[in-house]
Design a protein around this motif. Structure first.
Motif, PDB file in Angstrom:
ATOM      1  N   ILE A 143       3.920   5.878  -5.448  1.00 14.43           N
ATOM      2  CA  ILE A 143       3.856   5.996  -6.906  1.00 14.43           C
ATOM      3  C   ILE A 143       2.780   7.012  -7.283  1.00 14.43           C
ATOM      4  O   ILE A 143       3.022   7.922  -8.084  1.00 14.43           O
ATOM      5  N   SER A 144       1.597   6.873  -6.701  1.00 12.66           N
ATOM      6  CA  SER A 144       0.481   7.780  -7.006  1.00 12.66           C
ATOM      7  C   SER A 144       0.831   9.226  -6.682  1.00 12.66           C
ATOM      8  O   SER A 144       0.640  10.131  -7.511  1.00 12.66           O
TER       9      SER A 144
ATOM     10  N   TYR B  42      11.422  10.958  -4.405  1.00 20.88           N
ATOM     11  CA  TYR B  42      10.322  10.998  -3.444  1.00 20.88           C
ATOM     12  C   TYR B  42      10.444   9.872  -2.416  1.00 20.88           C
ATOM     13  O   TYR B  42      10.400  10.111  -1.217  1.00 20.88           O
ATOM     14  N   PHE B  43      10.605   8.635  -2.888  1.00 22.85           N
ATOM     15  CA  PHE B  43      10.600   7.539  -1.909  1.00 22.85           C
ATOM     16  C   PHE B  43      11.876   7.504  -1.077  1.00 22.85           C
ATOM     17  O   PHE B  43      11.852   7.084   0.074  1.00 22.85           O
ATOM     18  N   GLN B  44      12.974   7.966  -1.622  1.00 20.77           N
ATOM     19  CA  GLN B  44      14.203   8.000  -0.827  1.00 20.77           C
ATOM     20  C   GLN B  44      14.121   9.042   0.288  1.00 20.77           C
ATOM     21  O   GLN B  44      14.680   8.851   1.356  1.00 20.77           O
ATOM     22  N   GLU B  45      13.417  10.137   0.025  1.00 23.63           N
ATOM     23  CA  GLU B  45      13.306  11.212   1.016  1.00 23.63           C
ATOM     24  C   GLU B  45      12.108  11.070   1.941  1.00 23.63           C
ATOM     25  O   GLU B  45      12.122  11.587   3.052  1.00 23.63           O
ATOM     26  N   ASN B  46      11.036  10.403   1.482  1.00 25.67           N
ATOM     27  CA  ASN B  46       9.777  10.425   2.211  1.00 25.67           C
ATOM     28  C   ASN B  46       9.193   9.077   2.612  1.00 25.67           C
ATOM     29  O   ASN B  46       8.251   9.041   3.392  1.00 25.67           O
TER      30      ASN B  46
ATOM     31  N   ILE C  95       0.838  -1.200   0.000  1.00 26.27           N
ATOM     32  CA  ILE C  95       0.000   0.000   0.000  1.00 26.27           C
ATOM     33  C   ILE C  95       0.874   1.252   0.000  1.00 26.27           C
ATOM     34  O   ILE C  95       0.607   2.209  -0.730  1.00 26.27           O
ATOM     35  N   SER C  96       1.928   1.238   0.802  1.00 25.12           N
ATOM     36  CA  SER C  96       2.840   2.384   0.856  1.00 25.12           C
ATOM     37  C   SER C  96       3.547   2.613  -0.481  1.00 25.12           C
ATOM     38  O   SER C  96       3.726   3.757  -0.909  1.00 25.12           O
TER      39      SER C  96
ATOM     40  N   VAL D 127      -0.461   1.439 -11.660  1.00 22.75           N
ATOM     41  CA  VAL D 127      -0.887   2.610 -10.890  1.00 22.75           C
ATOM     42  C   VAL D 127      -1.153   3.787 -11.833  1.00 22.75           C
ATOM     43  O   VAL D 127      -2.182   4.472 -11.706  1.00 22.75           O
ATOM     44  N   ILE D 128      -0.273   3.999 -12.794  1.00 20.50           N
ATOM     45  CA  ILE D 128      -0.464   5.087 -13.753  1.00 20.50           C
ATOM     46  C   ILE D 128      -1.748   4.871 -14.546  1.00 20.50           C
ATOM     47  O   ILE D 128      -2.546   5.803 -14.717  1.00 20.50           O
ATOM     48  N   ALA D 129      -1.973   3.657 -15.014  1.00 22.20           N
ATOM     49  CA  ALA D 129      -3.185   3.360 -15.782  1.00 22.20           C
ATOM     50  C   ALA D 129      -4.437   3.625 -14.943  1.00 22.20           C
ATOM     51  O   ALA D 129      -5.413   4.200 -15.433  1.00 22.20           O
TER      52      ALA D 129
END
Length: 127
Positions: A17-18, A47-51, A11-12, A79-81
């Motif tokens: 990604i979203s 984003y994921f490395q920082e947050n 979920i995370s 997720v993009i689709a």
């Protein structure tokens, strides 16, 4: 490998990604001509490395695995689709149309996330 992760981590990952996809698209004004998958991936990685706390919960050997990278690429595509295919809500359409009439604009939007971006843009112009 991805399937073996806990539901909380999955979920995370999906949320990261979203969030980063919508943030990236907002940064380019939802302009298809300016979209670059490489730029988005770089943005998501930052984003994921920082947050994101999930990155620390996945074993290093999994993160380095080619199989995991392939599964993540598939997840990103899914997720993009999903984001791009989610219809704007009736309230979004109503609000945007009223704002556009008031402001004399004619922005188009194709999905719920883009409608949220346009609605925010119009509200800023209204101020």
């Amino acid at each position: 490998m991805y399937k073996e992760l806990s539901s909380g981590i999955k979920i995370s990952i999906t949320r990261s990604i979203s969030t980063s996809f919508e943030t990236y698209l907002a940064s380019i004004g939802w302009d298809e001509e300016r979209f670059s998958m490489e730029d988005f991936i770089a943005s998501w990685q930052t984003y994921f490395q920082e947050n994101a706390a999930w990155i620390e919960k996945i074993p290093a050997e999994t993160l380095m695995s080619a199989e995991f990278h392939e599964e993540m690429a598939q997840k990103i595509d899914e997720v993009i689709a999903k984001i791009l295919n989610e219809e704007p809500t009736a309230l979004q359409v109503e609000t945007i149309e009223a704002l556009q009439k008031e402001l004399g604009t004619d922005y188009s939007y194709d999905c719920k996330a883009e409608a949220a971006y346009i609605e925010q843009l119009l509200k800023e112009k209204q101020k």
